[in-house]
Design a protein around this motif. Structure first.
Motif, short mmCIF file in Angstrom:
data_model
loop_
_atom_site.label_atom_id
_atom_site.label_comp_id
_atom_site.label_asym_id
_atom_site.label_seq_id
_atom_site.Cartn_x
_atom_site.Cartn_y
_atom_site.Cartn_z
N LEU A 126 0.83 -1.20 0.00
CA LEU A 126 0.00 0.00 0.00
C LEU A 126 0.87 1.25 0.00
O LEU A 126 1.91 1.30 0.67
N LEU A 127 0.43 2.27 -0.74
CA LEU A 127 0.99 3.61 -0.65
C LEU A 127 -0.13 4.50 -0.13
O LEU A 127 -1.05 4.86 -0.87
N ALA A 128 -0.08 4.81 1.16
CA ALA A 128 -1.13 5.57 1.82
C ALA A 128 -0.77 7.05 1.80
O ALA A 128 0.32 7.44 2.21
N ILE A 129 -1.71 7.88 1.35
CA ILE A 129 -1.48 9.32 1.19
C ILE A 129 -2.29 10.06 2.26
O ILE A 129 -3.53 10.01 2.27
N PHE A 130 -1.60 10.75 3.16
CA PHE A 130 -2.23 11.53 4.22
C PHE A 130 -2.14 13.01 3.89
O PHE A 130 -1.11 13.49 3.42
N HIS A 131 -3.24 13.73 4.15
CA HIS A 131 -3.22 15.18 3.96
C HIS A 131 -4.24 15.87 4.86
O HIS A 131 -3.90 16.77 5.61
N ILE A 149 7.03 5.74 -7.97
CA ILE A 149 7.58 7.00 -8.46
C ILE A 149 6.56 7.81 -9.26
O ILE A 149 6.37 9.00 -8.99
N PRO A 150 5.86 7.24 -10.26
CA PRO A 150 4.87 8.05 -10.99
C PRO A 150 3.68 8.47 -10.13
O PRO A 150 3.06 9.50 -10.41
N ILE A 151 3.34 7.70 -9.09
CA ILE A 151 2.26 8.12 -8.18
C ILE A 151 2.72 9.34 -7.38
O ILE A 151 2.01 10.34 -7.27
#
Length: 370
Positions: A126-131, A149-151
């Motif tokens: 998983l690549l989890a994105i927090f904001h 990398i492209p994400i």
């Protein structure tokens, strides 16, 4: 059976676009490396979106009626915010282990967006994105892959938390657009837990990782369009959910109107976080991709796959108990993908968190109503 829509539909709309799993994979050996290096993209604008994120109503997001002073919703969820300053911080991307020995994970239900990638051995990571939200604990933090990398490039200049990589992948990260808050760059931001098996034992928090960045980074652009009303395109149909076969990992998302989300199970068990809360994102985007050999292998000799995320492809959008077929367009590598319904209109999600899954073509079955 899924029906593959023609990419000609996408080309006809006239849009202009600029332009690993197992417990031993941190020892992946570098092979030939022909992946493109992504550099800083702060000068590039999203199609139809102002860089200050002020065009919420124009882009299909419902205006925050009770907070008239707020210029825009959070760019990764479409949700209204009370503190406009919170929108200005960079996104934080955390690479999280998803092998059976890594469960349960911490913090994944607080992420705005989660990308699920197939890695070696038929497992996923998983690549989890927090904001928009913080979490007191996040992990287990694991190693980077070239698919990341492209994400990361689409997030302008995010922070990236990772536990290492082979030499080729690590060099891609270091030459990319990210602020490095990985374990080597920000060792004091991590805790090695004794109750977890190595290498799935490193945890951190969003507070510690933002502190390690020391004010560096640039806020993300809007990633999705959001519904302003309850309407759907004519092609939308009600479904029970979907089942994804990654090889060694099987995932289902089942619509639950009471929860207002898509309940996730993994290998037949509810996917729970460390608080015992089941993963149930508001939206699921199924982005069908092709995987190629990255040129690297893990320590067991398994090839490390790499998702091809630049170009065009089929997509499904799971929104409010319905499936909408369409396409994704990411011909501009440094911009968020454009998501379109079959009629050429922008696909619109509900404000809330979103899982973007990256399966192979033909690896997803629809669980029809009844």
């Amino acid at each position: 059976m899924r029906i593959r829509p023609l990419l000609a539909t996408l080309l006809a709309v006239g849009l202009v676009a600029a332009g690993c799993s197992g417990d031993s994979d941190d020892d992946a050996e570098a092979g030939t490396d022909d992946a493109a290096v992504v550099t800083s993209t702060t000068e590039v604008q999203l199609l139809g979106t102002e860089t200050d994120q002020s065009g919420a109503e124009e882009n299909g997001a419902p205006p925050p009626t009770e907070l008239a002073e707020v210029a825009a919703p959070f760019p990764l969820t479409g949700a209204a915010v009370g503190d406009a300053a919170a929108v200005d911080r960079p996104a934080l991307a955390v690479k999280i282990d998803n092998a059976p020995s890594a469960l349960p994970q911490a913090g994944i239900n607080d992420a705005d967006v989660v990308f699920e990638e197939r890695v070696e051995g038929g497992l996923t990571r998983l690549l989890a994105i927090f904001h928009s939200q913080d979490t007191d604990e996040v992990g287990p933090v694991r190693s980077a892959r070239s698919t990341d990398i492209p994400i990361l490039a689409t997030l302008v200049q995010p922070l990236f938390a990772w536990s290492g990589a082979n030499a080729a992948f690590a060099e891609l990260v270091r030459q990319s657009n990210v602020v490095d808050v990985g374990v080597e760059a920000a060792f004091d931001a991590y805790e090695a837990r004794d109750d977890r098996p190595q290498p799935s034992h490193l945890f951190s928090s969003t507070e510690a990782l933002y502190a390690a960045a020391d004010g560096q980074g640039v806020a993300p652009r809007q990633m999705f369009r959001y519904r302003a009303d309850d309407s759907f395109p004519p092609s939308a149909r009600e479904i029970e959910g979907i089942t994804i076969d990654y090889g060694a990992t099987t995932v289902t998302f089942t619509w639950d109107a009471g929860a207002g989300g898509w309940l996730r199970t993994q290998d037949g068990e509810p996917h729970l976080d460390t608080d015992g809360e089941q993963v149930a994102p508001t939206n699921v985007v199924v982005r069908f991709v092709t995987y190629v050999d990255s040129g690297s292998v893990d320590s067991n000799g398994n090839p490390v796959p790499e998702a091809q995320l630049q170009g065009l492809g089929d997509a499904w959008f799971l929104v409010d108990g319905r499936l909408i077929e369409g396409q994704w367009d990411q011909r501009a590598r440094a911009l968020p993908a454009q998501y379109l319904a079959l009629n050429g209109s922008f696909a619109q999600l509900d404000p809330g968190n979103t899982w973007v899954v990256l399966p192979d073509e033909g690896a997803v079955q629809v669980d029809e109503v009844g």
